[in-house]
Write a protein that holds these residues in place. Sequence first.
Motif, mmCIF file in Angstrom:
data_model
loop_
_atom_site.group_PDB
_atom_site.id
_atom_site.type_symbol
_atom_site.label_atom_id
_atom_site.label_comp_id
_atom_site.label_asym_id
_atom_site.label_seq_id
_atom_site.Cartn_x
_atom_site.Cartn_y
_atom_site.Cartn_z
ATOM 1 N N UNK A 79 -20.157 31.017 2.676
ATOM 2 C CA UNK A 79 -18.677 31.421 3.024
ATOM 3 C C UNK A 79 -17.820 31.878 2.087
ATOM 4 N N UNK A 80 -18.224 32.386 1.032
ATOM 5 C CA UNK A 80 -17.413 33.218 0.223
ATOM 6 C C UNK A 80 -17.364 34.653 0.432
ATOM 7 N N UNK A 81 -18.290 35.342 1.051
ATOM 8 C CA UNK A 81 -17.978 36.593 1.321
ATOM 9 C C UNK A 81 -16.912 36.965 2.368
ATOM 10 N N UNK A 286 -12.450 34.804 -5.776
ATOM 11 C CA UNK A 286 -13.648 34.778 -6.565
ATOM 12 C C UNK A 286 -13.531 34.218 -7.583
ATOM 13 N N UNK A 287 -12.465 33.763 -8.108
ATOM 14 C CA UNK A 287 -12.059 33.723 -9.554
ATOM 15 C C UNK A 287 -12.929 32.834 -10.279
ATOM 16 N N UNK A 473 -8.314 40.757 -8.081
ATOM 17 C CA UNK A 473 -7.528 41.001 -6.780
ATOM 18 C C UNK A 473 -8.311 41.257 -5.692
ATOM 19 N N UNK A 474 -7.981 40.661 -4.459
ATOM 20 C CA UNK A 474 -8.600 40.833 -3.150
ATOM 21 C C UNK A 474 -8.245 42.407 -2.854
ATOM 22 N N UNK A 475 -9.154 42.749 -2.076
ATOM 23 C CA UNK A 475 -8.986 44.384 -1.663
ATOM 24 C C UNK A 475 -9.291 44.377 -0.035
ATOM 25 N N UNK A 500 -12.037 41.185 -6.635
ATOM 26 C CA UNK A 500 -12.637 39.876 -6.184
ATOM 27 C C UNK A 500 -13.998 40.357 -5.801
ATOM 28 N N UNK A 501 -15.143 39.970 -6.304
ATOM 29 C CA UNK A 501 -16.617 40.285 -6.026
ATOM 30 C C UNK A 501 -16.771 40.393 -4.449
#
Length: 536
Positions: A79-81, A286-287, A473-475, A500-501
């Motif tokens: 649940x991290x993507x 994703x830090x 940063x989130x994109x 953020x990956x």
Amino acid sequence: MDEFDVVVLGSGAAGLMAALSAADAGAHVGVFEKASLIGGTTCLSSGVAWLPNNRYAREAGVADSREEALAYLGSLSRDMILPGMAEVFVDSVDELTTWLETRTPLGLSLVPGYPDYHPEHPGGKPAGGRSVEPRLFPFGRLGEWADRLVGHTRPMMVRETPIGGGTGFIAAEEQRRREDQRLEGLGRAMIGALLTGCLDHGIEPERGARAVELVREGDRVTGVRFDGGREVRARRGVVIATGGFEWDADLARDFLRGPMVYPATVPTNTGDGLRMAMKVGARLGNMREAWWVPVCVLPGQENYGEQAVYLVLRERTVPRSIMVNRKGVRFTNEAANYNALGGSFHQLDPASFDYVNQPCWLVYDAGHVAEYGGFQLPPGQAPEWAHRADSIPELAGKIGVDPDALTATVARWNDLVAQGRDADFGRGDSAYDGFVGDKRAYPGAASTLGPVDTAPFYAVELHISTLGTKGGPRTDIDGAVIDVDGNTIPGLYAAGNAMAGPTGMVYGGAGGTLGPALVFGYRAGRRAAVATGGRR
């Protein structure tokens, strides 16, 4: 004041992709690099990019599909993507590779047979097909820029190295041909080709330019302020592609999920882009994650003024070696992919409140040395700095672990090898495990299983390191940075390890770092090039 349509910060794969993509879309682009050399950590890498369902696999008759790729990423996501990021990553591959082949000097080719890192998961590819690498690139095309790249000449492709399925040797005649034509492979080939494309568009990266602050007019990012006070205007957008934050001890402590030492990257990755984005209100993601990898230090050697390290991949995978913790016991599948091993190093014991698998030691024997060498040495040679002993109890004393425990661990391992299967941790069960092992026995467990039973015995301390952090940063799907309220910050984009990956904690296969960097660098550059800018 200098003005550009698009300003790109960083000259690794993500940055040069963003610059080249924006320029190809008609933008006037400026590239600014903090270091004195171009290419960042990409130049130190293999240059492999993980691109699911790619054209090169189809041309080679390897079956893949969008559905399989998404199922694979989904099975590992935890649940991290974020929704949409995996889809746009996979769906952009054909567009990206077509553009690279027709509009840039960068050509790619399949690394045959390289398995995914978790090939038994749904949608995984045990026989490979998703890892591609740059073709050999003639550095003569770079002119005076050929000597301005990070790293040293490497006239070889991944498929020719032990980690890519080869022997590590090429015929003398072919070696001379490559040297005469200044042909290089791996990460420097990728950067050399992308840099050539930028130069062809009139983009000459400015080196020694450290960005420290984003300039805004209202809520829009309109430029960059550099160390020393100079400002550069960006009419349409700024792309942050400054790499990760692994070399900043404070940021690493505050954000990463566990200890990390001796980063295996360029030491300029100190989180400059992260700080700039935070100052303008970027939402972070994703830090805690990084591209984990076990390393050993190379005593007396330095890279760019920092302790030199060696990525321990093959030595722990070929037969006749095991990894043990401070208690002298095995704790994981030594042949697992390097990123997944990070979790084992970060295991926290609730009673002692300590990381029980650190320190970690690679223990191996004379048979290992005779067959494989290792640590940059050929078969038959062992490094002078490795601990050496004539018995396992003696070796235990030298590395500070319980002799009885280490003796029992080695005996148990040798029994498992005799039975033909690692019943404790499944080493050799996965199609991936032995790929960088003994190719004479691949596929099969014998490519990674072998007894540790021949004196003298050796031990080398391993540390958990990183190939770069993967938080930032989130994109959105085009690299536009999102603020803490969920809105895009006008004029600001991010790509590569500075974002953020997009694949969360997943390292899908060889090139899992560079695949997303190429895709989202391409998308960010395209988006920035056509953005509505401020006043001209």
